[in-house]
Design an enzyme around this catalytic site. Structure first.
Site, short mmCIF file in Angstrom:
data_model
loop_
_atom_site.label_atom_id
_atom_site.label_comp_id
_atom_site.label_asym_id
_atom_site.label_seq_id
_atom_site.Cartn_x
_atom_site.Cartn_y
_atom_site.Cartn_z
CG HIS A 1 24.08 51.68 -0.40
ND1 HIS A 1 23.35 50.18 -0.68
CD2 HIS A 1 24.23 51.99 -1.51
CE1 HIS A 1 23.86 50.02 -2.30
NE2 HIS A 1 24.23 51.33 -2.72
CG ASN B 1 0.79 57.26 -11.15
OD1 ASN B 1 1.38 58.31 -9.88
ND2 ASN B 1 0.37 58.10 -11.83
CG ASP C 1 -5.93 58.05 -15.59
OD1 ASP C 1 -6.82 58.97 -15.00
OD2 ASP C 1 -4.86 58.48 -14.27
N GLY D 1 1.95 56.98 -2.22
CA GLY D 1 3.00 57.37 -3.52
C GLY D 1 3.69 58.51 -3.45
CG LEU E 1 10.62 58.53 -5.42
CD1 LEU E 1 11.86 57.95 -4.65
CD2 LEU E 1 12.23 60.13 -6.38
#
Length: 469
Positions: free
Chosen positions: A236, A351, A383, A413, A416
């Protein structure tokens, strides 16, 4: 034997049963052998023979009936032909004693038979031979079986000792069973799992172990929540300077020349990545804290997957790849949060696009399977990339985990996406796992419970690139 409860129960029970049996055997071995009925046997035989010789069957009948009324002894007098001389009708046990000298071997094994005595003598003139068979009253020997073994008492003793040992084993192992259940919950990610304080004022070693576990679980929950709150607060706080950076970037574009456009584009790209990273961290923190509530609203999973696949096709074209989907027609309703599920599926598909080889396809297949708890929707995303080492498959869904830092920086990437997918799927009552394909590449499987009673599928349609047909 794997059960501690059975080990304790059977050990104590066998020890108690052995103690009861040995105590009974020792008692029987050292009990007095004499009998108070021995003098009565000879006296009763002499008086019965005398009554028969004096008054015949009628008088001996009266004597034997009087003996039964006063001494509670059932007596029968037989002559040498095996006839009962009082004509009262001898029972089977008396006939067996007369013939073999003892009752049937089965008599008295469970229901004790009376002890019997037999005595014989000749008549006064020496011409006849009489035998008296006596059935003695039970008295203190009512619980004795063959050869004096107290079978009913032995059974009662074994059952009683078994009950006591069962309660003792249950008392000792109940906290361990609760502790094991709480350990499994804690290992599954439920930080609120507690084994509960032992009942009463129990202060033994097992109770101490239970209390130590609860203290450890409470400390772990506090540490994880503190870490999650820290990530949330930092994220934040980073949003404010990032917003000011975007404003400054817009102003710089207005004043800068053409020669600065490339550098400003690079700054905007990195700011966008940082903003995306902060958003993912906030989402992960909310999922870990349990602040994210999963509403029980129906979500059309088939349409959601088709939408993700259509958006991913444009991203895949940059690497000369395609996205193929197989979505059977039917009602693919699941309960949950549309945004969270969309993010979970999108993270897996993006991904796969990042790591699949150029010129190949990413396969998305939606099927259903029946399980013990109901039907499940099974989404498989495959994939044609290099795959993942077997020992790293279980770590793919950990926050900030990357196989190769250099490759992570190249693809943008941060480790997460799959972590958010795993937590979002778990919050919806499902599970996610990863497997290496035999033909090469990685397959990620997502399982979600379908709404009960919905029509599953009618016909499978093979979809072509750019969505669902």
């Amino acid at each position: 034997m794997k059960s501690l409860f059975l080990r304790i129960f059977l050990s104590f029970w066998m020890a108690q049963a052995l103690f009861v049996v040995l105590a009974i055997l020792v008692t029987l071995a050292f009990r007095p052998r004499g009998s108070s009925w021995e003098p009565l046997r000879t006296t009763s035989l002499n008086e019965a023979v005398s009554s028969y010789e004096a008054g015949g069957p009628q008088q001996v009948r009266e004597y034997l009936e009087n003996l039964q009324a006063t001494q509670h002894v059932r007596a029968f007098l037989f002559n040498e032909q095996g006839e009962e001389v009082s004509h009262r009708g001898a029972p089977d046990w008396a006939m067996r004693v007369l013939g073999s000298g003892s009752p049937s071997p089965r008599d008295g094994f469970i229901i004790p038979a009376p002890k019997v005595l037999k005595e014989a003598r000749t008549s006064s003139d020496g011409l006849h031979r009489f035998t008296l068979v006596m059935g003695l009253p039970p008295g203190p020997r009512v619980f004795l079986g063959p050869r004096g073994m107290p079978i009913p008492g032995l059974i009662i003793g074994v059952i009683t000792s078994g009950l006591v040992c069962y309660l003792l084993a249950w008392y000792l192992t109940k906290p361990i069973i609760r502790l094991r259940a709480a350990t499994r919950q804690l290992a599954a990610g439920d930080l609120t799992a507690r084994s509960g304080s032992p009942a009463g004022k129990r202060r033994d070693e097992v109770a101490g172990l239970v209390r130590d576990f609860d203290a450890m679980a409470e400390r772990l929950e506090m540490l994880v929540k503190a870490q999650s709150r820290l990530l949330n607060d930092i994220s934040h706080e980073l949003r404010s300077p990032l917003a000011r950076l975007n404003v400054a970037l817009g102003l710089a574009r207005q004043r800068a020349g053409v020669e600065s456009a490339d550098m400003l584009d690079r700054i905007e790209l990195e700011a966008s990545r940082l903003n995306e990273l902060i958003g993912r961290i906030l989402t992960l923190a909310r999922l870990e804290d349990g602040e994210q509530r999963v509403p029980q609203t129906p979500v059309p999973l088939g349409e959601l997957v088709a939408s993700v696949a259509e958006d991913a096709e444009f991203e895949a074209q940059e690497r000369h790849c395609h996205v193929h989907t197989t979505i059977p027609e039917g009602d693919w309703g699941v309960r949950g949060n549309d945004s969270l599920l969309h993010s979970a599926v999108e993270n897996v598909v993006r991904n796969a696009i990042r790591y699949t080889q150029e010129g190949t396809s990413v396969e998305i297949k939606l099927t259903s399977e029946k399980q013990a708890g109901g039907a499940e929707a099974v989404l498989r995303v495959s994939d044609s990339g290099p795959g993942v080492p077997e020992d790293a498959l279980g770590k793919l869904f950990q926050p900030f985990y990357r196989l190769d830092d250099a490759r992570g920086r190249l693809t943008g990437g941060v480790g997460l996406g799959l972590a958010i997918t795993e937590r979002a799927v778990r919050f919806h009552g499902g599970k996610v796992s990863a497997f290496n394909r035999v033909e090469g590449g990685l397959m990620v499987e997502i399982r979600l419970p379908l709404i009960a009673g919905a029509v599953r599928t009618r016909e499978t349609i093979e979809a072509v690139p750019l969505g669902r047909t």
